[in-house]
Design an enzyme around this catalytic site. Structure first.
Site, mmCIF file in Angstrom:
data_model
loop_
_atom_site.group_PDB
_atom_site.id
_atom_site.type_symbol
_atom_site.label_atom_id
_atom_site.label_comp_id
_atom_site.label_asym_id
_atom_site.label_seq_id
_atom_site.Cartn_x
_atom_site.Cartn_y
_atom_site.Cartn_z
ATOM 1 N N ARG A 23 59.250 16.695 30.682
ATOM 2 C CA ARG A 23 59.497 17.989 30.007
ATOM 3 C C ARG A 23 58.959 19.172 30.818
ATOM 4 O O ARG A 23 59.393 20.305 30.646
ATOM 5 C CB ARG A 23 58.821 17.974 28.630
ATOM 6 C CG ARG A 23 59.312 16.870 27.700
ATOM 7 C CD ARG A 23 58.372 16.725 26.506
ATOM 8 N NE ARG A 23 57.022 16.338 26.961
ATOM 9 C CZ ARG A 23 55.959 16.328 26.142
ATOM 10 N NH1 ARG A 23 56.068 16.697 24.873
ATOM 11 N NH2 ARG A 23 54.780 15.950 26.620
ATOM 12 N N GLU A 28 44.942 22.360 29.557
ATOM 13 C CA GLU A 28 44.011 23.202 28.817
ATOM 14 C C GLU A 28 43.563 24.327 29.751
ATOM 15 O O GLU A 28 42.857 24.084 30.730
ATOM 16 C CB GLU A 28 42.794 22.388 28.343
ATOM 17 C CG GLU A 28 43.120 21.301 27.348
ATOM 18 C CD GLU A 28 41.903 20.481 26.941
ATOM 19 O OE1 GLU A 28 40.784 20.752 27.429
ATOM 20 O OE2 GLU A 28 42.069 19.547 26.142
ATOM 21 N N ASN A 49 42.520 39.603 29.035
ATOM 22 C CA ASN A 49 43.345 40.658 29.640
ATOM 23 C C ASN A 49 44.576 40.060 30.286
ATOM 24 O O ASN A 49 44.575 38.893 30.682
ATOM 25 C CB ASN A 49 42.535 41.426 30.697
ATOM 26 C CG ASN A 49 41.366 42.164 30.101
ATOM 27 O OD1 ASN A 49 41.407 42.603 28.948
ATOM 28 N ND2 ASN A 49 40.299 42.322 30.873
ATOM 29 N N HIS A 62 36.944 46.199 41.480
ATOM 30 C CA HIS A 62 36.381 46.766 40.255
ATOM 31 C C HIS A 62 35.229 45.929 39.712
ATOM 32 O O HIS A 62 35.169 44.705 39.912
ATOM 33 C CB HIS A 62 37.465 46.832 39.164
ATOM 34 C CG HIS A 62 38.655 47.641 39.562
ATOM 35 N ND1 HIS A 62 39.887 47.477 38.978
ATOM 36 C CD2 HIS A 62 38.817 48.621 40.488
ATOM 37 C CE1 HIS A 62 40.735 48.315 39.529
ATOM 38 N NE2 HIS A 62 40.124 49.035 40.454
ATOM 39 N N HIS A 119 35.624 42.741 41.937
ATOM 40 C CA HIS A 119 36.796 41.861 41.912
ATOM 41 C C HIS A 119 38.066 42.650 42.186
ATOM 42 O O HIS A 119 38.209 43.802 41.764
ATOM 43 C CB HIS A 119 36.918 41.182 40.548
ATOM 44 C CG HIS A 119 38.179 40.409 40.392
ATOM 45 N ND1 HIS A 119 39.157 40.765 39.493
ATOM 46 C CD2 HIS A 119 38.650 39.315 41.045
ATOM 47 C CE1 HIS A 119 40.167 39.907 39.587
ATOM 48 N NE2 HIS A 119 39.884 39.018 40.516
ATOM 49 N N TYR A 132 43.084 37.083 32.449
ATOM 50 C CA TYR A 132 41.663 36.808 32.641
ATOM 51 C C TYR A 132 40.839 37.075 31.399
ATOM 52 O O TYR A 132 41.228 37.857 30.535
ATOM 53 C CB TYR A 132 41.089 37.551 33.845
ATOM 54 C CG TYR A 132 41.313 39.032 33.914
ATOM 55 C CD1 TYR A 132 42.579 39.556 34.134
ATOM 56 C CD2 TYR A 132 40.256 39.919 33.814
ATOM 57 C CE1 TYR A 132 42.788 40.918 34.233
ATOM 58 C CE2 TYR A 132 40.456 41.280 33.931
ATOM 59 C CZ TYR A 132 41.703 41.768 34.133
ATOM 60 O OH TYR A 132 41.912 43.124 34.247
ATOM 61 N N LYS A 168 43.273 55.916 41.012
ATOM 62 C CA LYS A 168 41.819 55.631 40.961
ATOM 63 C C LYS A 168 41.393 54.802 42.176
ATOM 64 O O LYS A 168 40.373 55.093 42.802
ATOM 65 C CB LYS A 168 41.507 54.879 39.663
ATOM 66 C CG LYS A 168 40.069 54.423 39.513
ATOM 67 C CD LYS A 168 39.834 53.678 38.196
ATOM 68 C CE LYS A 168 40.389 52.259 38.245
ATOM 69 N NZ LYS A 168 39.993 51.449 37.059
ATOM 70 N N ASP A 169 42.147 53.786 42.487
ATOM 71 C CA ASP A 169 41.741 52.885 43.566
ATOM 72 C C ASP A 169 41.866 53.528 44.935
ATOM 73 O O ASP A 169 41.239 53.083 45.892
ATOM 74 C CB ASP A 169 42.530 51.581 43.495
ATOM 75 C CG ASP A 169 42.049 50.703 42.350
ATOM 76 O OD1 ASP A 169 42.748 49.731 42.008
ATOM 77 O OD2 ASP A 169 40.975 51.010 41.782
HETATM 78 C C1 LIG Z 1 40.442 46.901 32.597
HETATM 79 C C2 LIG Z 1 40.936 47.560 31.341
HETATM 80 C C3 LIG Z 1 41.771 48.659 31.382
HETATM 81 N N1 LIG Z 1 42.211 49.226 30.213
HETATM 82 C C4 LIG Z 1 43.121 50.365 30.301
HETATM 83 C C5 LIG Z 1 42.597 51.528 31.116
HETATM 84 C C6 LIG Z 1 43.821 52.109 31.768
HETATM 85 O O1 LIG Z 1 44.412 53.069 30.915
HETATM 86 C C7 LIG Z 1 44.778 50.925 31.900
HETATM 87 C C8 LIG Z 1 44.831 50.360 33.301
HETATM 88 O O2 LIG Z 1 43.496 50.138 33.715
HETATM 89 P P1 LIG Z 1 43.183 49.859 35.233
HETATM 90 O O3 LIG Z 1 44.016 50.736 36.110
HETATM 91 O O4 LIG Z 1 41.668 49.920 35.388
HETATM 92 O O5 LIG Z 1 43.665 48.361 35.383
HETATM 93 P P2 LIG Z 1 43.418 47.428 36.649
HETATM 94 O O6 LIG Z 1 43.506 48.208 37.922
HETATM 95 O O7 LIG Z 1 44.250 46.228 36.476
HETATM 96 O O8 LIG Z 1 41.892 47.030 36.459
HETATM 97 C C9 LIG Z 1 41.456 45.689 36.469
HETATM 98 O O9 LIG Z 1 41.618 45.248 37.788
HETATM 99 C C10 LIG Z 1 40.662 44.426 38.372
HETATM 100 C C11 LIG Z 1 41.418 43.345 39.103
HETATM 101 C C12 LIG Z 1 39.605 43.877 37.518
HETATM 102 O O10 LIG Z 1 38.971 42.877 37.851
HETATM 103 C C13 LIG Z 1 39.245 44.573 36.292
HETATM 104 O O11 LIG Z 1 39.224 43.643 35.233
HETATM 105 C C14 LIG Z 1 40.063 45.704 35.904
HETATM 106 O O12 LIG Z 1 39.371 46.837 36.384
HETATM 107 O O13 LIG Z 1 44.275 49.921 30.991
HETATM 108 C C15 LIG Z 1 41.831 48.759 28.972
HETATM 109 O O14 LIG Z 1 42.235 49.307 27.932
HETATM 110 N N2 LIG Z 1 40.992 47.681 28.920
HETATM 111 C C16 LIG Z 1 40.534 47.053 30.047
HETATM 112 O O15 LIG Z 1 39.777 46.055 29.943
#
Ligand SMILES: Cc1cn([C@H]2C[C@H](O)[C@@H](COP(=O)(O)OP(=O)(O)O[C@H]3O[C@H](C)C(=O)[C@H](O)[C@H]3O)O2)c(=O)[nH]c1=O
Length: 182
Positions: A23, A28, A49, A62, A119, A132, A168-169
């Protein structure tokens, strides 16, 4: 489930037991008791997430500062990423060192990233669905980052084409200028 050490002992690859049949497969994706038995760790996850990315997306590096630091257990359900964890604990013998692991739909590997690590990941496939678990809630006021291409880290991202970042990044500080862990 088995845990595999990486070059940084606190960062561990988790390999689930996969049951394949005519199938498809079953495994897990997380079991508290099996994770504890395999790693000797007893994290309490409070948030799951899920992000989707196209090819060449680099999210990171981050982390959240104490008292809202997060440990993470990350995995890929569609596609493939190069996943990187950087030790940003000043007192650590592996401070400033990084490990990179291929996580994919095919290998079903997960990566355990403790508190004190930055990370990030680079997507290697056209589409990536990245899931995650975290041990603390999102705390924007504690959210920090480090430049993906910080020359003191010299991360080999396996880049092979144009990259996409969040605004941001593109503005993250270098490790030397970042608020990190003692
Ligand atoms: C991380 C996070 C973000 N948000 C909101 C904030 C922003 O409006 C939107 C996108 O957030 P961000 O651009 O920070 O998402 P990523 O760039 O994927 O950030 C993640 O990327 C790297 C790989 C990581 O390890 C972190 O878990 C996390 O920082 O989601 C939330 O509402 N909750 C959350 O836990």
């Amino acid at each position: 489930m088995k845990a595999i050490d990486t070059a940084i002992p606190d960062v561990k690859i988790i390999e689930p037991a996969v049951f394949a049949d005519d199938r498809g497969f079953f495994f897990e994706s997380f079991s508290q008791i099996k994770f504890e038995a395999a790693t000797g760790l007893s994290p309490t996850f409070v948030q799951d997430n899920h992000s989707r990315s196209g090819k060449g997306v680099l999210r990171g590096l981050h982390y959240q500062l104490p008292p809202r630091a997060q440990a993470k257990l990350v995995r890929v359900v569609i596609g493939e990423v190069y996943d990187v964890a950087v030790d940003i604990r000043r007192s650590s013998p592996t401070f400033g060192q990084w490990v990179g692991v291929l996580l994919s739909e095919a290998n079903k590997r997960q990566l355990w990233i403790p508190e004190g690590f930055a990370h990030g990941f680079l997507t290697l496939s056209d589409r990536v669905e990245f899931l995650y678990k975290t041990t603390d809630y999102y705390a924007p006021e504690s959210d920090r980052g480090i430049r993906w291409d910080d020359p003191t880290l010299a991360i080999d991202w396996k880049t092979a084409g144009p990259l996409t970042f969040s605004d941001k990044d593109q503005r993250q500080p270098l490790l030397a200028d970042a608020e990190i862990f003692d």
